[in-house]
Design an enzyme around this catalytic site. Structure first.
Site, PDB file in Angstrom:
ATOM      1  N   ASN A 194       0.834  -1.198   0.000  1.00 52.32           N
ATOM      2  CA  ASN A 194       0.000   0.000   0.000  1.00 52.32           C
ATOM      3  C   ASN A 194       0.866   1.244   0.000  1.00 52.32           C
ATOM      4  OD1 ASN A 194      -2.682   1.502   0.590  1.00 52.32           O
ATOM      5  ND2 ASN A 194      -1.288   2.238   2.174  1.00 52.32           N
ATOM      6  N   GLU A 195       0.865   1.988  -1.105  1.00 53.70           N
ATOM      7  CA  GLU A 195       1.398   3.340  -1.251  1.00 53.70           C
ATOM      8  C   GLU A 195       2.902   3.450  -1.168  1.00 53.70           C
ATOM      9  OE1 GLU A 195      -2.550   5.922   0.000  1.00 53.70           O
ATOM     10  OE2 GLU A 195      -0.785   6.031   1.300  1.00 53.70           O
ATOM     11  N   ASN A 196       3.650   2.346  -1.138  1.00 51.42           N
ATOM     12  CA  ASN A 196       5.094   2.471  -0.981  1.00 51.42           C
ATOM     13  C   ASN A 196       5.793   2.856  -2.280  1.00 51.42           C
ATOM     14  OD1 ASN A 196       4.729   1.815   1.670  1.00 51.42           O
ATOM     15  ND2 ASN A 196       5.323  -0.325   1.438  1.00 51.42           N
ATOM     16  N   SER A 233      -0.497  -0.622  -4.729  1.00 56.44           N
ATOM     17  CA  SER A 233      -1.642   0.258  -4.924  1.00 56.44           C
ATOM     18  C   SER A 233      -1.311   1.577  -4.243  1.00 56.44           C
ATOM     19  CB  SER A 233      -2.907  -0.356  -4.326  1.00 56.44           C
ATOM     20  OG  SER A 233      -4.032   0.424  -4.616  1.00 56.44           O
TER      21      SER A 233
END
Length: 802
Positions: free
Chosen positions: A412-414, A458
């Protein structure tokens, strides 16, 4: 046959030289709460009073005795949270450092005091950080250095409650000759409709069983297959076929037939071990083809392209051992009731219990599973790299039988964080997780579970050729709107797949009263601020309200109502716009379905399980059929969205009305929307309210569905003072239910009955409703006990002259 003994009783927790009764599964916090040694961290500001628990070492003990005629006895832990040393009779069996894995130790013939000692998660993280070096992080807690639920360390919706303990079951397994060590069922569907199951089996043998002939038998849907495990090997492959298998479909697209898959391991003496799961036959792909709009991102199940109606899922309790199968079923049934068909398990949480996926299998809820990485740069050196690989292998194999699971997602978002959050210069070439997301994890999924798609993260555009959060490519997270803009700005773009977006609101009033007992509630009262974890969260709430309404000053009840109205409207604005642009946009995943404690957040269901108005709005905008009026550059557009399998022929009544309800103009449009399609029509010029008119609005009605368009913000519209009549009608045969019938005498916009104000257990079956003069709304309320009209009126709110 293998015997199993559950080790749930007889555990104690060492505390201050004493032994406290302990529950397994459980954690230190639940045991201290049961002993009344700490206050409830969910109440008031008690979170700060229990912070010390996560910074101490803890130890669990029990007397382990067993007497078995089997050749081997294993001590099995399904989940240890997190850095632990396990000793038996003073001798170390092993150490662990991963909450997301299971562990097994040979204790054949051994008895005595069993002790599981947990180090402080902070100490473990610090030791790993010393080995790997510092990495950037969006929160001031060290969660990227330990394979533990990241949100234990707090988030912008959650408390910092750092747990320790045996959070999943513990047992003894007694077995002889051989046991089933791993099963990977690869489930596919041939072009002729034949269901195929390729069962890949691995066994573990005792020393005496090393040379014995083993036979594995599998059965599914009345079909049997048999294979022999080689004398010198531990693996076998069994293939089964089910002609004419009934397909598993996401909810709204068909049924969810499930088939029992059973496996038995035998030798010449009989059955040694068994394994059972339910499977479903379906195909799934993620179509990421390039087109004239960029790079698509569309789920295709059984050959059918799907607009995903999704929600993001966080751990349902910051103490995850308290989440029972019944609680999973309740929350996921609520999701299905809101017309959700996809649940994304967010990467700062956990791989959920099998009970979660079982319910999704039954309800037709597609599951998007993040690997547990979120909002931080993660070192790729040892000891973390080996733990990441081991946990990924464990959980891919554990979860792959579930037909509901449709996607593995790396993080997530990395990837976005590396590009946009100033990580790259700070890292100066150090590892940060890219090797996991683009190397290790896709290799593991391809090796173990090739029947499902994998995506690196994502948001992710598919490659570094595009910005990771590019709206034109792959998945997109839309947070600029909540952080800085009016929700109308959701209409400024058409991402290919919106995997995160959302808007905050406080929880239900009864939830606030329980969590903040005795507090004089105000947006900035001490408890309210403590239960608001987002950066400038209240400032963003106020700015969101102020763009549409006059801020209500010291009227907390109205502030509470307006923030919930804006949350529901904001999310609806995004979903309606993006659904109206199918198939360019192929899905929305709202942040978020649920909460892990009572808090102001983006959730549709608050921390006490109460439904916010957003929940009911999701049910409307995620329904198979949707009417929406979309203000676009070229004018006002009527979008008729039909996600059902049937053609929809709708007579859409368009009415331009005055603020007092007088009819200015009307027409009826005969619209035919084919299955899984959207029809977009320009609203006839004579029906469009005058630009910036404060006295006209447009209503579209068809088949019980309604869309409204007001050309100015509420604070600029000439609303009449709302007047409506209220009567109560008991529901025959249901003594705890009553129908609240509201009859409008004027325009009543966004009428809301906050049922929990009638009693903490009360709930209503609908959310915001807009009524025209003379219209009637029937709201069914349960759990409220005996109420009168005056009490109901105090719980009714609507937009009025501001």
């Amino acid at each position: 046959m293998k015997d199993v003994t559950q080790l749930t009783e007889g555990w104690s927790l060492r505390h201050e030289g004493a032994l406290l009764p302990a529950r397994v599964p459980g954690c230190v916090h639940t045991d201290l709460l049961a002993a009344q040694l700490i206050p409830d961290p969910f109440i008031g500001r008690n979170e700060t009073e229990v912070a010390w628990v996560g910074r101490r070492a803890w130890s669990y003990v029990t007397d382990l005795s067993h007497d078995s005629a089997h050749e081997r006895t294993d001590l099995v832990f399904d989940g240890l949270d997190t850095a632990a040393e396990i000793t038996l009779a003073g001798e170390v069996l092993g150490t662990t450092r991963n909450m997301h894995r299971g562990y097994r130790f040979d204790v054949t013939g051994r008895t005595g005091t069993l002790e599981v000692g947990f180090a402080s998660a902070y100490d473990e993280a610090a030791a790993v950080r010393d080995l790997t070096g510092e990495r950037p992080n969006v929160y001031p807690e060290p969660f990227q250095y330990i394979r533990k639920m990241a949100s234990s360390f707090g988030w912008d919706w959650g408390p910092t409650v750092v747990t320790a303990g045996m959070w999943r079951p513990v047992r003894l397994e007694h077995w002889s000759t051989a046991r089933i060590a791993r099963v990977r069922p690869l489930v596919t569907v041939a072009q002729d409709g034949t269901g195929r199951v390729e069962v890949r089996l691995r066994v573990e043998r005792t020393e005496r069983g090393a040379g014995r002939r083993l036979v594995a038998r599998a059965r599914v849907a009345g079909t049997r297959a048999e294979a022999e495990v080689p004398f010198d090997g531990e693996e076998a492959v069994l293939r089964l076929e089910v002609p004419g298998a009934r397909l598993w479909w996401p909810r709204g697209y068909g049924e969810q037939p499930l088939y029992d898959l059973g496996l038995t391991l035998l030798d010449e003496t009989g059955a040694l071990d068994t394994w059972h799961r339910r499977i479903g036959f379906r195909t799934v792909e993620l179509d990421r083809s390039a087109d004239e709009h960029g790079t698509g991102c569309t789920f295709v199940v059984n050959g059918v392209r799907i607009f995903a109606r999704g929600v993001n899922w966080i751990p349902d309790d910051v103490l995850p051992s308290r989440v029972t199968p019944e609680r999973y079923r309740t929350r996921l049934t609520q999701a299905a009731g809101a017309n959700v068909d996809l649940v994304r398990i967010w990467g700062g949480g956990i791989y959920e219990d099998d009970a979660f996926y079982d319910v999704c299998d039954e309800l037709g809820l597609m599951v998007w599973q993040d690997f547990p990485f979120a909002c931080a740069a993660y070192p790729e050196e040892q000891p973390l790299r080996g733990e990441v690989e081991a946990e990924a292998r464990d959980n891919v194999v554990r979860l792959m039988p579930h037909p509901s699971l449709v996607l593995w997602n790396g993080n997530n978002e990395n990837l976005w964080g590396f590009r946009d959050w100033e990580w790259e210069p700070a890292l100066a070439g150090d590892s940060w997780g890219e090797g996991y997301y683009l190397g290790l994890l896709p290799r593991i999924v391809a090796e173990l579970d090739p029947t499902r798609p994998y995506t690196a993260g994502s948001p992710w555009s598919g490659s570094w050729d595009h910005h990771p959060n590019d709206t034109r490519h792959g998945t997109h997270h839309s947070w600029e709107v909540w952080n800085r803009q009016d929700y109308a700005e959701y209409r400024a773009s058409v991402p290919r797949f919106v995997a995160e977006f959302g808007w905050q609101a406080p929880p239900a009033m009864a939830t606030l009263r329980r969590a903040l007992p005795g507090e004089d509630l105000a947006p900035d009262s001490p408890g309210m601020l403590h239960h608001q974890k987002a950066e400038d969260g209240n400032g963003k709430l106020d700015r969101g309200v102020a763009r549409h309404f006059a801020l209500p000053g010291n009227d907390f009840d109205r502030w509470h109502y307006l923030t919930q109205v804006v949350q529901a409207r904001a999310v609806a604005a995004g979903i309606e716009h993006w659904r109206a642009n199918w198939p360019v946009c192929a899905g929305t995943v709202v942040w978020q379905l649920n909460d892990c404690w009572p808090v102001s957040s983006w959730a549709a269901i608050d921390g006490d399980g109460r439904l916010k108005p957003l929940y009911h709005e999701l049910r409307r905008v995620y329904a198979d059929r949707l009417l929406t009026l979309q203000p676009e550059t070229g004018g006002l557009v009527l979008a008729v969205v039909n996600q059902s399998a049937e053609r929809w022929r709708a007579a859409v009544a368009l009415r331009r009305l005055e603020a007092d309800g007088a009819l200015a103009d009307e027409t009826v449009l005969d619209v035919v929307a084919e299955p899984r399609s959207v029809v977009r029509l320009a609203v006839p010029a004579g029906l469009v309210p005058a630009e910036r008119s404060s006295k006209e609005f447009l209503v579209a009605d068809a088949d019980g569905l309604r869309a409204v368009h007001f050309p100015v913000p509420d604070k600029e519209f000439a609303y009449p003072e709302p007047r409506f009549d209220v009567r109560l009608e008991p529901v025959p045969g249901q003594g705890d239910r009553v129908d609240v019938v509201v009859t409008a005498q004027t325009l009543v916009r966004d009428l809301l009955l906050q049922a929990d104000r009638l009693g903490p257990e009360a709930s209503a079956d609908c959310g915001l409703r807009t009524l025209l003069p003379g219209e009637e709304a029937r709201i069914r309320v349960g759990g409220c006990g005996r109420v009168d009209v005056d009490a109901v009126r105090t719980a009714l709110f609507s937009v009025d002259v501001v």
